[in-house]
Structure formats: C-alpha cells, structure tokens
Design a protein around this motif. Structure first.
Motif, PDB file in Angstrom:
ATOM      1  N   ALA A   1     -14.365 -27.092   2.489  1.00 48.93           N
ATOM      2  CA  ALA A   1     -15.132 -26.860   3.719  1.00 48.93           C
ATOM      3  C   ALA A   1     -14.477 -25.844   4.648  1.00 48.93           C
ATOM      4  O   ALA A   1     -15.136 -25.307   5.545  1.00 48.93           O
ATOM      5  N   ASN A   2     -13.191 -25.562   4.446  1.00 48.36           N
ATOM      6  CA  ASN A   2     -12.510 -24.606   5.318  1.00 48.36           C
ATOM      7  C   ASN A   2     -13.091 -23.206   5.107  1.00 48.36           C
ATOM      8  O   ASN A   2     -13.189 -22.736   3.967  1.00 48.36           O
ATOM      9  N   PRO A   3     -13.474 -22.496   6.181  1.00 52.66           N
ATOM     10  CA  PRO A   3     -14.157 -21.195   6.029  1.00 52.66           C
ATOM     11  C   PRO A   3     -13.225 -20.016   5.776  1.00 52.66           C
ATOM     12  O   PRO A   3     -13.586 -18.870   6.037  1.00 52.66           O
ATOM     13  N   SER A   4     -12.025 -20.249   5.271  1.00 51.60           N
ATOM     14  CA  SER A   4     -11.051 -19.172   5.079  1.00 51.60           C
ATOM     15  C   SER A   4     -11.594 -18.089   4.150  1.00 51.60           C
ATOM     16  O   SER A   4     -12.211 -18.366   3.121  1.00 51.60           O
ATOM     17  N   GLU A   5     -11.323 -16.821   4.517  1.00 54.61           N
ATOM     18  CA  GLU A   5     -11.654 -15.693   3.668  1.00 54.61           C
ATOM     19  C   GLU A   5     -10.528 -15.373   2.690  1.00 54.61           C
ATOM     20  O   GLU A   5     -10.749 -14.730   1.658  1.00 54.61           O
ATOM     21  N   LEU A   6      -9.308 -15.805   3.023  1.00 60.46           N
ATOM     22  CA  LEU A   6      -8.167 -15.536   2.162  1.00 60.46           C
ATOM     23  C   LEU A   6      -8.043 -16.553   1.040  1.00 60.46           C
ATOM     24  O   LEU A   6      -7.717 -16.206  -0.095  1.00 60.46           O
ATOM     25  N   VAL A   7      -8.270 -17.811   1.367  1.00 64.92           N
ATOM     26  CA  VAL A   7      -8.042 -18.894   0.408  1.00 64.92           C
ATOM     27  C   VAL A   7      -9.317 -19.122  -0.388  1.00 64.92           C
ATOM     28  O   VAL A   7     -10.299 -19.654   0.122  1.00 64.92           O
ATOM     29  N   ARG A   8      -9.281 -18.711  -1.645  1.00 64.17           N
ATOM     30  CA  ARG A   8     -10.463 -18.796  -2.518  1.00 64.17           C
ATOM     31  C   ARG A   8     -10.055 -19.365  -3.873  1.00 64.17           C
ATOM     32  O   ARG A   8      -8.875 -19.414  -4.221  1.00 64.17           O
TER      33      ARG A   8
ATOM     34  N   LEU B   1       7.090  -3.572   0.771  1.00 65.84           N
ATOM     35  CA  LEU B   1       5.691  -3.669   1.154  1.00 65.84           C
ATOM     36  C   LEU B   1       5.111  -4.935   0.548  1.00 65.84           C
ATOM     37  O   LEU B   1       5.414  -5.276  -0.595  1.00 65.84           O
ATOM     38  N   HIS B   2       4.287  -5.635   1.311  1.00 66.03           N
ATOM     39  CA  HIS B   2       3.540  -6.762   0.762  1.00 66.03           C
ATOM     40  C   HIS B   2       2.118  -6.714   1.280  1.00 66.03           C
ATOM     41  O   HIS B   2       1.822  -6.071   2.295  1.00 66.03           O
ATOM     42  N   ASP B   3       1.252  -7.385   0.576  1.00 70.56           N
ATOM     43  CA  ASP B   3      -0.132  -7.482   1.018  1.00 70.56           C
ATOM     44  C   ASP B   3      -0.664  -8.855   0.622  1.00 70.56           C
ATOM     45  O   ASP B   3      -0.526  -9.276  -0.526  1.00 70.56           O
ATOM     46  N   THR B   4      -1.239  -9.544   1.595  1.00 68.08           N
ATOM     47  CA  THR B   4      -1.852 -10.845   1.355  1.00 68.08           C
ATOM     48  C   THR B   4      -3.355 -10.630   1.251  1.00 68.08           C
ATOM     49  O   THR B   4      -3.955 -10.014   2.126  1.00 68.08           O
ATOM     50  N   TYR B   5      -3.958 -11.151   0.170  1.00 69.29           N
ATOM     51  CA  TYR B   5      -5.377 -10.872  -0.045  1.00 69.29           C
ATOM     52  C   TYR B   5      -6.058 -12.087  -0.662  1.00 69.29           C
ATOM     53  O   TYR B   5      -5.389 -13.026  -1.132  1.00 69.29           O
ATOM     54  N   PRO B   6      -7.407 -12.112  -0.678  1.00 65.10           N
ATOM     55  CA  PRO B   6      -8.134 -13.303  -1.139  1.00 65.10           C
ATOM     56  C   PRO B   6      -7.794 -13.684  -2.577  1.00 65.10           C
ATOM     57  O   PRO B   6      -7.567 -12.833  -3.441  1.00 65.10           O
ATOM     58  N   GLY B   7      -7.775 -14.993  -2.818  1.00 68.79           N
ATOM     59  CA  GLY B   7      -7.372 -15.520  -4.110  1.00 68.79           C
ATOM     60  C   GLY B   7      -8.341 -15.261  -5.232  1.00 68.79           C
ATOM     61  O   GLY B   7      -8.009 -15.525  -6.398  1.00 68.79           O
ATOM     62  N   ASN B   8      -9.538 -14.763  -4.933  1.00 70.76           N
ATOM     63  CA  ASN B   8     -10.518 -14.492  -6.004  1.00 70.76           C
ATOM     64  C   ASN B   8     -10.663 -13.007  -6.314  1.00 70.76           C
ATOM     65  O   ASN B   8     -11.544 -12.613  -7.075  1.00 70.76           O
TER      66      ASN B   8
ATOM     67  N   TRP C   1      -4.026 -23.389   8.475  1.00 74.06           N
ATOM     68  CA  TRP C   1      -5.438 -23.573   8.140  1.00 74.06           C
ATOM     69  C   TRP C   1      -6.308 -22.383   8.525  1.00 74.06           C
ATOM     70  O   TRP C   1      -7.507 -22.411   8.318  1.00 74.06           O
ATOM     71  N   THR C   2      -5.718 -21.343   9.115  1.00 74.96           N
ATOM     72  CA  THR C   2      -6.502 -20.153   9.475  1.00 74.96           C
ATOM     73  C   THR C   2      -5.899 -18.935   8.792  1.00 74.96           C
ATOM     74  O   THR C   2      -4.696 -18.900   8.482  1.00 74.96           O
ATOM     75  N   ASP C   3      -6.726 -17.923   8.554  1.00 72.98           N
ATOM     76  CA  ASP C   3      -6.257 -16.734   7.855  1.00 72.98           C
ATOM     77  C   ASP C   3      -5.134 -16.028   8.601  1.00 72.98           C
ATOM     78  O   ASP C   3      -4.180 -15.536   7.994  1.00 72.98           O
ATOM     79  N   GLN C   4      -5.236 -15.973   9.926  1.00 72.66           N
ATOM     80  CA  GLN C   4      -4.211 -15.276  10.701  1.00 72.66           C
ATOM     81  C   GLN C   4      -2.852 -15.973  10.548  1.00 72.66           C
ATOM     82  O   GLN C   4      -1.827 -15.324  10.334  1.00 72.66           O
ATOM     83  N   LYS C   5      -2.859 -17.291  10.631  1.00 77.99           N
ATOM     84  CA  LYS C   5      -1.597 -18.032  10.488  1.00 77.99           C
ATOM     85  C   LYS C   5      -1.054 -17.917   9.065  1.00 77.99           C
ATOM     86  O   LYS C   5       0.160 -17.832   8.854  1.00 77.99           O
ATOM     87  N   ILE C   6      -1.929 -17.928   8.081  1.00 76.14           N
ATOM     88  CA  ILE C   6      -1.485 -17.802   6.697  1.00 76.14           C
ATOM     89  C   ILE C   6      -0.831 -16.441   6.473  1.00 76.14           C
ATOM     90  O   ILE C   6       0.202 -16.332   5.804  1.00 76.14           O
TER      91      ILE C   6
END
Length: 569
Positions: free
Chosen positions: A183-190, A219-226, A481-486
């Motif tokens: 139910a969490n609306p995260s765009e990163l966590v997929r 360099l690093h980049d955090t991006y959606p899991g899907n 639980w939020t994309d910014q914090k992640i």
C-alpha cells in the motif's frame, strides 16, 4: 631484584614505603623507593575498590580519523544549511555514517550507541540529543541535488587527501529488499528481480561507480527496483561523465579512464551513446558479451586457445580476435576458465538431479498401482506435458540436455520416457562452459591486460557483499517509508562504504594483511576504560585505554589514533 614493603619511624610516627634493593659493589643498597603513607592510608586505599566503565574506542576513532581527514562534516554543512536548533546536519550525518561502518543501528538506537563510544567524550554532546526526530529533521535538509553535490566534494577530497587513482573504474548495480507494504505509494520501492532471491518483497536498486582498486565510491544512484539494468545504464551515462569531469580527472589520449562493467548493463542503443567518441571523451571501456548472442565466438574449439599467465591465473586459456560489436570494430578476448567450467557443471548437475526427482514422481504417478487396481484420477497427456515443461522452466540450464517424450497407449494409459542427450552434454562441456567473452576499445592491449581489467569487478562485488553484511556497513533493514528518506539513507550508507574503503586502504598500506571484518574486530578490541573513584572521595575518574596487542599497537600508531586517546586531550 628484590622489592619489599618496609616501615620507617619518623618522630614517633610510622610510615610505609615500597622499596627495591640491589647489590651495588657487593653490598645491598636501596635503589628505588615509593612512599605509601601511614597504615590508615594504606587501609583506606585497599578498601577503596574502584569500578570501571568501558567504552568503544578503536574502530570508532579509526573511522572518525578518516572522516576528519576528508572534512566530511564541513562538506555536508556547506550544502545542507543550518538547522533551526541543535546539532548541525553535518554532525548528525557524520554520526550516522560512522555508526553504519562500526555497528549499524536504527536511528532510534544510535543515541544509546553513541553514549558508549569515544564520541561522547570527544564531542561532549548529551546522548539524548541524537533522537530519531533529530535525524529525520536533518535528512529533510538534503534533497537529491544536494546529495550529489556533497558526494562530488567528498570524492574530490578522497582523491586529494588519500591519493586515490581513478584511471580504472568499475560500474555495477544491486538491489536491497525492504519491508514496505504494497500500500505504500513509493516510486523507488518496487517489485523486481531480487538478487538475494527475495522476490516476495519490494526492493530498491543501487548502482555504484567505484575505483577498481579499493572500491572507493565516486558516484551512486538510487533508482526504482523494477527498472532493468540497461535502462539505468543509459540514464546514468551522462551523470558518470559529468561527475568525472567535475572531479577534473577526465582526460584524453593516454590519460583515458577505463570503465569496467558486465554484460547485463549495456544495450545496443545505450552502449553506442557511451562509446561515442564525441560524447564520451576521455572514457574507455572493458565489458563482456552474452555468449548466445555471439555463437561464433562462444563455440570456438579449445584448440584455438593459449595459456595467458599461469602464475597469476593457473589453467586460464584465451583466444583473441577483432569483431564488429554494436557497429564498431572492437578487440575481443574469449577466456576459458576450468574452475569456472567445473562450478557451472556442478550447478547443472544439481538441476539434473532435481529433474530426475520430478520426473520420477511423474512416472510413479502414471504407473498402475499393485494388484492392477485402476486409479480413479488419471493424468492426461496434456497435464503430464505441462508438468514437465514446468520442471524444465525451473531448471533451465539442464533442461536443454534432456530428451523426453510423453505417449498415450491404446487403453489411454500415459507413459513418459526420457534420457540425457550425451551429444549435447559433450558439446556443452567442450564448447560453452567456462567461457567469458570480453571486448574493449583498447585495441593495443594484450589479453592479460583486458582480463585483469575485467576481473577488477570483483572489488565492487566485494563492496556489495559488505553492504549486505549485517555487522558492518550494511544498508538493510531500511527503516524509512518515503522516497526522500530512503535516498538519504542509502547516500549515508555509500558514505559509510567510502569511509570503510579508505580506512581499509590505510591499514593495508601500513602492513595489515587480513580482511576488513578482521580489521574492524581488531580495532574494536582497543577499548577506553574509565576508572571510577570511590563514592565520597574527591578523586577524579582516570581515563585510559585498554592494553593493546602488538597488532593493535601497530594500527593505533599507523592510523593516527593517539589524537583521540585520553592522554592527548
């Protein structure tokens, strides 16, 4: 040498001394003495049993020394700005990064951990200051642009202060499972293909560009899991070039930087962008190809191969040629590694065993029971074929080696027959297993140079393993639980990896020859000790360090930990 306790009487008062006697010119002489006081003084001292407190020193001080040399706290504060009150953002992020390296805790537990370390004595800040709310407020000051700017400054400091070489870099990605609800609306966590086989959980993905030596992240980049790896590779190419350009390390000609990445990252479209000389000035590459896409290379007979370097890589064979790849002629090196071939065959053999068990179960189900009693439920030919197809899908490496047939008799009885195709097995062993196809734009490199560059990926794989180790430098579990914090949490974990990599590099340069985990455990054995005075006395606590082993002493000196020791404050 003789040490004795003696009593002296001075003006009708008795005093006690500890003395050392030696023979000097054949006669006994007192060469050393220490005044102990009157009898009542001795009794009081003997009755005053001290209590001691122990705190973490060695590992925490070693990581702090690296962070101080980088100026990490000041760099974060420069971009994050000031909080309305309390400890600065830079100090909170620094504390979180040190904790991640030494003893990863949730934000709610960091304050209690801090209270038992040398940091409380160095900083003098009450542990109650470091609450979850304080960390969350600090994280709110860091958006994606600020995180990138901080990472650039820290990478530049690593290059300047530690002499990090950036002529060879490694690029790769991984993912981390989370426990965020659907139910969490995260765009990163997929949901996506999880590399730890946790496909039941949602995940977040991470790519790193690190130095080939010591895996220091630049360099690093955090991006959606899907998001598939090739899509992320295409998206990050420009960031990679910009980061290297901002670090003033992107050159041309003989100064070209070589980026190493595996076959799962590039596609024809995004690789063309990466390798375009007008777009990728200063960048070269070493990568690999999918064998089934290049059967003419993958199926070369072993008679065409030659040994590479038996001293470095015993048994390794190679064959080199040139071929047009993605529209441009490249140098190609095909390697055969007998150890890799053996490991691959072991994996296929396990799948063969699973197929044997599954097919045996099917055959038993189809056979008539003892006494000729007919089963009430029959397995149809179609259902038997579907069952076998599921087995083959689950064991896809061994499946092509199996020859099978499902037949239906006149009485409707279904029969299954199968055998292993020995010709295919021989071809697999002789033409495919143990082979890796490498290619590069370094047309003048020899086989050993190409292979050594590609194998440097192992340093980044070690870094990913470290980031999944629950003891040191771990990313999970992610208590946000939020994309910014992640994003901020993972950025802090990458900072922790950088601190750990630089610390391990310094230790190895000082002669330390064991692994990173052993280093942290050795440093953790250097403890701070506070001897508490008896209640009711005016004595001050005595702060000291625990006794060090020779190995700990060498690290203590070489890493410059004396600056944080009690005697130097």
């Amino acid at each position: 040498m003789a040490v004795s306790l003696i009593r002296k009487t001075v003006r009708n008062h008795q005093y006690w001394y500890l003395i050392e006697s030696r023979r000097v010119h054949g006669k006994p002489r007192i060469v050393w003495q220490r005044y102990l006081g009157k009898a009542e003084d001795l009794a009081r001292k003997l009755q005053a049993v001290r209590e001691s407190e122990v705190y973490e020193f060695g590992a925490v001080a070693a990581v702090l020394a690296v962070a101080t040399r980088l100026g990490l706290e000041a760099i974060v504060d420069r971009y994050a700005g000031k909080r309305r009150q309390g400890v600065s953002v830079g100090r909170l992020i620094l504390l979180a990064a040190i904790n991640r390296v030494v003893s990863p805790k949730s934000k709610a537990q960091v304050g209690a951990w801090y209270d038992q370390t040398v940091l409380r004595r160095l900083w003098g800040i009450p542990a109650t200051t470091f609450t979850s709310q304080a960390f969350w407020e600090a994280m709110d000051h860091l958006d994606e642009a600020k995180l990138q700017a901080i990472e650039t400054e820290v990478a530049r400091a690593a290059i300047d202060q530690f002499g990090i070489m950036v002529t060879a870099l490694v690029y790769d990605g991984t993912n981390f499972a989370t426990y965020l609800s659907t139910a969490n609306p995260s765009e990163l966590v997929r949901r996506g293909h999880n590399k730890q086989k946790r496909n039941d959980l949602r995940q977040v993905s991470l790519v790193l560009l690190t130095t080939a030596e010591d895996h220091v992240p630049l360099l690093h980049d955090t991006y959606p899991g899907n998001v598939p790896d090739p899509i992320e590779f295409a998206r990050i190419v420009d960031k990679m070039r910009q980061r290297l350009d901002s670090l003033a390390v992107l050159g041309g000609g003989s100064d070209r930087i070589t980026v190493v990445f595996d076959k799962g990252n590039p596609s024809k479209a995004n690789f063309t962008t990466f390798a375009d000389p007008t777009q990728a000035a200063g960048l070269s590459f070493v990568s690999s190809l999918v064998p089934r896409h290049h059967p003419d290379l993958a199926y070369r007979p072993l008679t065409d191969f030659h040994p590479v370097d038996d001293e470095r890589w015993p048994g390794l064979l190679a064959f080199s040629t040139e071929k047009k790849v993605y529209g441009t002629t490249r140098r190609v090196v095909i390697t055969y590694n007998p150890a890799l071939a053996e490991g691959q065959w072991r994996g296929i053999s396990l799948q063969q065993a699973k197929l044997e068990v599954g097919l045996g179960t099917l055959v038993e189900r189809l056979s008539s029971p003892p006494g000729g009693v007919v089963r009430r439920r029959k397995t149809s030919r179609e259902s038997a074929e579907r069952y076998i197809q599921r087995l083959l899908t689950a064991n896809r490496e061994a499946g092509p080696l199996l020859a099978w047939q499902v037949a239906e008799g006149d009485a409707g009885q279904v029969r299954v027959s199968y055998h292993w195709d020995e010709a295919k097995i021989a071809e697999l062993k002789n033409r495919r297993l143990g082979r890796t196809i490498l290619f590069t734009d370094h047309m003048d490199w020899d086989d050993a140079s190409v292979i050594a560059a590609y194998r440097s990926q192992g340093t980044l794989e070690n870094a990913f393993r470290q980031m999944k180790d629950p003891r040191f430098v771990t990313v999970t579990p992610i208590f946000h639980w939020t994309d910014q914090k992640i994003r901020v949490h993972i950025a802090v974990c990458v900072m922790a990896l950088l601190l750990a990599s630089l610390l391990y590099r310094e230790a190895r340069q000082a002669g330390y020859d064991q692994g990173f985990d052993a280093l942290m455990e050795t440093l953790a054995g250097i403890r701070g000790v506070v001897d508490l005075p008896p209640e009711g006395t005016r004595e001050r606590p005595r702060i000291r360090l625990s006794k060090r082993t020779p190995e700990q002493e060498q690290l203590f000196v070489s890493l410059g930990l004396s600056r944080f020791a009690p005697a130097s404050r």
